[in-house]
Every structure is written in C-alpha cells, then in structure tokens.
Design an enzyme around this catalytic site. Sequence first.
Site, short mmCIF file in Angstrom:
data_model
loop_
_atom_site.label_atom_id
_atom_site.label_comp_id
_atom_site.label_asym_id
_atom_site.label_seq_id
_atom_site.Cartn_x
_atom_site.Cartn_y
_atom_site.Cartn_z
N ASN A 13 0.88 -1.17 0.00
CA ASN A 13 0.00 0.00 0.00
C ASN A 13 0.92 1.22 0.00
O ASN A 13 1.49 1.58 1.02
CB ASN A 13 -0.89 -0.03 1.24
CG ASN A 13 -1.85 1.14 1.28
OD1 ASN A 13 -1.77 2.06 0.47
ND2 ASN A 13 -2.76 1.12 2.24
N ARG A 95 -2.54 -2.07 -3.54
CA ARG A 95 -3.74 -1.27 -3.36
C ARG A 95 -3.68 -0.09 -4.33
O ARG A 95 -2.70 0.65 -4.37
CB ARG A 95 -3.81 -0.74 -1.93
CG ARG A 95 -4.97 0.20 -1.76
CD ARG A 95 -5.05 0.74 -0.35
NE ARG A 95 -6.24 1.56 -0.23
CZ ARG A 95 -6.26 2.75 0.36
NH1 ARG A 95 -5.16 3.26 0.88
NH2 ARG A 95 -7.38 3.42 0.44
N HIS A 184 -13.10 2.86 -0.23
CA HIS A 184 -13.09 1.85 0.86
C HIS A 184 -13.70 0.53 0.36
O HIS A 184 -14.14 -0.30 1.17
CB HIS A 184 -13.93 2.28 2.08
CG HIS A 184 -13.36 3.41 2.88
ND1 HIS A 184 -14.17 4.31 3.53
CD2 HIS A 184 -12.10 3.76 3.17
CE1 HIS A 184 -13.42 5.18 4.19
NE2 HIS A 184 -12.15 4.86 3.98
N GLY A 216 -11.41 8.28 7.85
CA GLY A 216 -12.34 8.42 6.72
C GLY A 216 -13.52 7.50 7.02
O GLY A 216 -13.36 6.50 7.71
N ARG A 245 -13.13 15.50 7.28
CA ARG A 245 -13.93 15.86 6.11
C ARG A 245 -15.38 16.12 6.51
O ARG A 245 -15.93 15.42 7.35
CB ARG A 245 -13.93 14.74 5.06
CG ARG A 245 -12.55 14.46 4.47
CD ARG A 245 -12.66 13.43 3.34
NE ARG A 245 -11.37 12.84 3.08
CZ ARG A 245 -11.11 11.54 3.13
NH1 ARG A 245 -12.06 10.66 3.41
NH2 ARG A 245 -9.89 11.10 2.90
N ASP A 286 -10.12 12.50 17.00
CA ASP A 286 -10.04 11.17 17.60
C ASP A 286 -11.29 10.96 18.46
O ASP A 286 -11.52 11.68 19.44
CB ASP A 286 -8.76 11.07 18.44
CG ASP A 286 -8.52 9.63 18.89
OD1 ASP A 286 -9.50 8.96 19.28
OD2 ASP A 286 -7.37 9.19 18.85
N MET A 287 -12.08 9.97 18.10
CA MET A 287 -13.36 9.75 18.78
C MET A 287 -13.16 9.43 20.26
O MET A 287 -14.03 9.73 21.08
CB MET A 287 -14.13 8.64 18.06
CG MET A 287 -15.56 8.50 18.48
SD MET A 287 -16.54 10.01 18.35
CE MET A 287 -17.13 9.91 16.66
N ASN A 338 -14.49 0.02 17.84
CA ASN A 338 -14.12 0.29 19.23
C ASN A 338 -15.08 1.15 20.03
O ASN A 338 -15.05 1.11 21.26
CB ASN A 338 -12.74 0.97 19.26
CG ASN A 338 -11.65 0.04 18.76
OD1 ASN A 338 -11.38 -0.97 19.37
ND2 ASN A 338 -11.08 0.38 17.61
N GLU A 388 -8.29 -5.04 5.20
CA GLU A 388 -8.12 -4.73 3.78
C GLU A 388 -6.94 -5.47 3.18
O GLU A 388 -6.98 -5.90 2.02
CB GLU A 388 -7.98 -3.21 3.60
CG GLU A 388 -9.29 -2.50 3.88
CD GLU A 388 -9.16 -0.99 4.00
OE1 GLU A 388 -8.87 -0.52 5.11
OE2 GLU A 388 -9.34 -0.29 3.00
P1 AMP Z 1 -8.97 4.10 11.26
O1 AMP Z 1 -8.96 5.15 10.19
O2 AMP Z 1 -9.82 2.92 10.94
O3 AMP Z 1 -7.60 3.71 11.76
O4 AMP Z 1 -9.71 4.76 12.53
C1 AMP Z 1 -9.14 5.90 13.16
C2 AMP Z 1 -10.09 6.47 14.21
O5 AMP Z 1 -10.69 5.41 14.98
C3 AMP Z 1 -9.35 7.31 15.22
O6 AMP Z 1 -9.34 8.64 14.81
C4 AMP Z 1 -10.13 7.10 16.51
O7 AMP Z 1 -11.13 8.10 16.60
C5 AMP Z 1 -10.77 5.78 16.32
N1 AMP Z 1 -10.08 4.72 17.07
C6 AMP Z 1 -9.04 4.04 16.71
N2 AMP Z 1 -8.68 3.12 17.63
C7 AMP Z 1 -9.55 3.24 18.60
C8 AMP Z 1 -9.73 2.61 19.86
N3 AMP Z 1 -8.90 1.64 20.27
N4 AMP Z 1 -10.74 3.02 20.60
C9 AMP Z 1 -11.56 3.98 20.18
N5 AMP Z 1 -11.46 4.61 18.99
C10 AMP Z 1 -10.46 4.26 18.23
#
Ligand code: AMP
Length: 402
Positions: A13, A95, A184, A216, A245, A286-287, A338, A388
């Site tokens: 990738n 990819r 995706h 994303g 975004r 970041d959630m 998560n 992926e």
């Molecule tokens: P991804 O693009 O799939 O790597 O997801 C990234 C986003 O998922 C991050 O910005 C977080 O908000 C959330 N995230 C990733 N890991 C965790 C985790 N262990 N617990 C909660 N949220 C997570």
Amino acid sequence: MTAAPAHRVLVLNSGSSSLKYQLIDMESAARLAVGLVERIGERTSRLVHTPGSGEKRERTGPVADHDAALKAVARELAADGLGLDSPQLAAIGHRVVHGGRHFTEPTVIDDAVLGEIERLIPLAPLHNPANLLGIRTAMALRPDLPQIAVFDTAFHTTMPESAARYAIDVETADAHRIRRYGFHGTSHAYVSRATAGLLGKDPAEVNVIVLHLGNGASASAVEGGRCVDTSMGLTPLEGLVMGTRSGDVDPAVVFHLARVGKMPVDEIDVLLNRRSGLIGLCGDNDMREIRRRREAGDERAKLAFDIYVHRLRKYIGAYYAVLGRVDAVVFTAGVGENESVVREAAVAGLEGLGLAVDAELNAARSSGARLVSPAGARVAVAVVPTDEEMEIARQTYALVSP
Ligand code: AMP
C-alpha cells in the site's frame, strides 16, 4: 519431488511518503511479516518491521525514495528468511485507490493497465501517482512476478446508474467523468462477506448495511454480495461526517465561500477535506478524545458527536429503504470496532426497523467478529474488524493460484 507451489502474497500500500506492507501465507492465512516505511524522502525516515514470530524492529535514517524503501523492506524480509526472491512468493498485490469505471475486478498489471491507472490520475491526484510509484518500484525489483492491482473503487462498480449518477447535465458529467465512484471498497467487500459468514449464510442470500467508520468514513448498501449504493462519491468527501472531512454539504456552500467569502478554490478544498468534520466541529478528530470531552460536559464535543451520529442514522435509514430488507447492520474500522457509544447511539430508537443493540454485548471489548444485537433480533447488528490487506491478498491469490 516437485517444488511446493508458491503460496505467499506480498501486499503493498504505497502512499506519497509511505510504504505499508504485509507478507501473507495464503495456505494458513498467517501474517509472516507486517510493516511500514514512513517519511520517505525525508532525513527522518523510519522503518518498522514486525515478523510474524519475533520482535518488532525499527530503523531510522534517510530513505531517499520508494525504490530505496522497497529495497529496505526486502532486506528486512530476507533477514527473516522471507526474501522477495523466494520461489514461494506467488504475487505482489497492490492497493490502488481509483480504478474509475474501467476496473471492476482485480487486474494483472501490464503496460496497458499502468497507462489506464495513469489516465485516472485527475480523479485521484493524491493517491494514484503514489500507488503507481509503488507498482513501478515492485515491477523493477521482480519483473518476472505477477503484480496485481486491487482497486478501492471496484466493489462499487455494481451500483446501478440510479445510485451512481448525479442529477446534473449528462453531457457535462460524462465529459468530465463525474459520477459516484465510492471508496473503501476493499473493506466493504471483506466486511460484507465476513458478516454473511458470521450469520452462517451465503453472501448471495443476505442484505447488509456496512458502516466503515475510521478517520475516513463511508456507508454502503450491499444486496446479495453486490454493492448497490455507497456514501462516498466522485471523491471521498461525500457522505458521512469524518475525522477531518465534512461529508455531505450543499454544493452552494462552495459558491458562497468563493463569492462572498472570497476564498480561493484550493482553500475551500482544504477547508472541506482537512479542517471540517469532527476536527472542524470541536478541534479533535479522535473519537476517544471526543467521548472523553463529551462525558466531561464539553458542549463542542457533544455537538460534534451529535452531528456525527445524526448523519450516520440518516444513512442507515436511507440504505434500509434502498435495500427494502436488511439482514445486518455492521460496524467496522477504528470507530466502528471500538466505540460502543457510537454504535448504541446510531441505532437508538430504531426498534421499529428491527434494530437494537444488547447493552452488555455491545459494551464487551473483543477483537473478533461478533453480534451485538439481542438474541432473536429481526436485524443483526454486528461488529466485524476490517482487514483490507487480507482482502487484497485473497483477491490477488485468486488470480494467480493454479
Ligand atoms: P482508522 O482510520 O480505521 O484507523 O480509525 C481511526 C479512528 O478510529 C481514530 O481517529 C479514533 O477516533 C478511532 N479509534 C481508533 N482506535 C480506537 C480505539 N482503540 N478506541 C476507540 N477509537 C479508536
């Protein structure tokens, strides 16, 4: 005695300044090595290599370009007895973000294919050139080996015209190849098939709404294994609220910012792609951090969360109507896998549609695919970790294995 057939696939990738890789044994589905080279072209490049069995290794120091990066990866693999010259390597799977309408399936790369990926650069100006760089580098290193392109858009090429076309002048749209491509796709393909497996059914029998919620984010409606709608469009900007975004906005926002706000178009592009979504709403993308702030009573974090979930619920409802009958709603990627609070809020009050989560199942942490809906629910709610790389390896191997 005949030699064992080649059954390893290297997945690459390639980004503009990074190269991620996994070497996968397709007989055992074991990851023999996983790693990445980042900050390629800078003085502070870093390679992180984790063999399937053994300690993680890190190296820092300048890596000039993608060619040097792949050679460094090859050295690490060779040190583990997994060199790229091994006869056990069956193919390299790449990819590729944009395959346009042309590439509907994984494709063996030759000069014509390279030309076509290049022709699609205007549709993915950041991604396709970086993907091409990775392909050309790998082809130079192993010209004798099949190199397969696996496209992020391919899974969505089954969308009917009613979902894929924007309602704008047909000639203008066609002249500029404007339509909804979706992204995706490799994740949506993997997760929708794995969900059918979780339900003990054939993918052809089930209708699934996939919610890929990472930095994303995109939703898709998958009918009997075929994508019939997805939330990303001409670019990954459309649809759900994402980390940075905006997702859906009235296109007139762009005219307004240009005419009234006197903003240059490139600045609007940056605004909507990098300074909007969760980060634009509350300063964090970041959630985990947003959840923490929201629980502490932070109003901006609460607003960001509410807008994120509202959009998600709208898409669940829309794709429910698109599919007519839904067997499962499935959450995947960083947030989807998560964040139990997001899953709970996304289906809250939708019992009338047969949708609910079981509080205990939903809150339990696990890394595997699992159901989080109450036993006997009309519609399953599931969490399926996306993979992926495994999907790229699977599609690659399916093309080259005897
Ligand atoms: P991804 O693009 O799939 O790597 O997801 C990234 C986003 O998922 C991050 O910005 C977080 O908000 C959330 N995230 C990733 N890991 C965790 C985790 N262990 N617990 C909660 N949220 C997570």
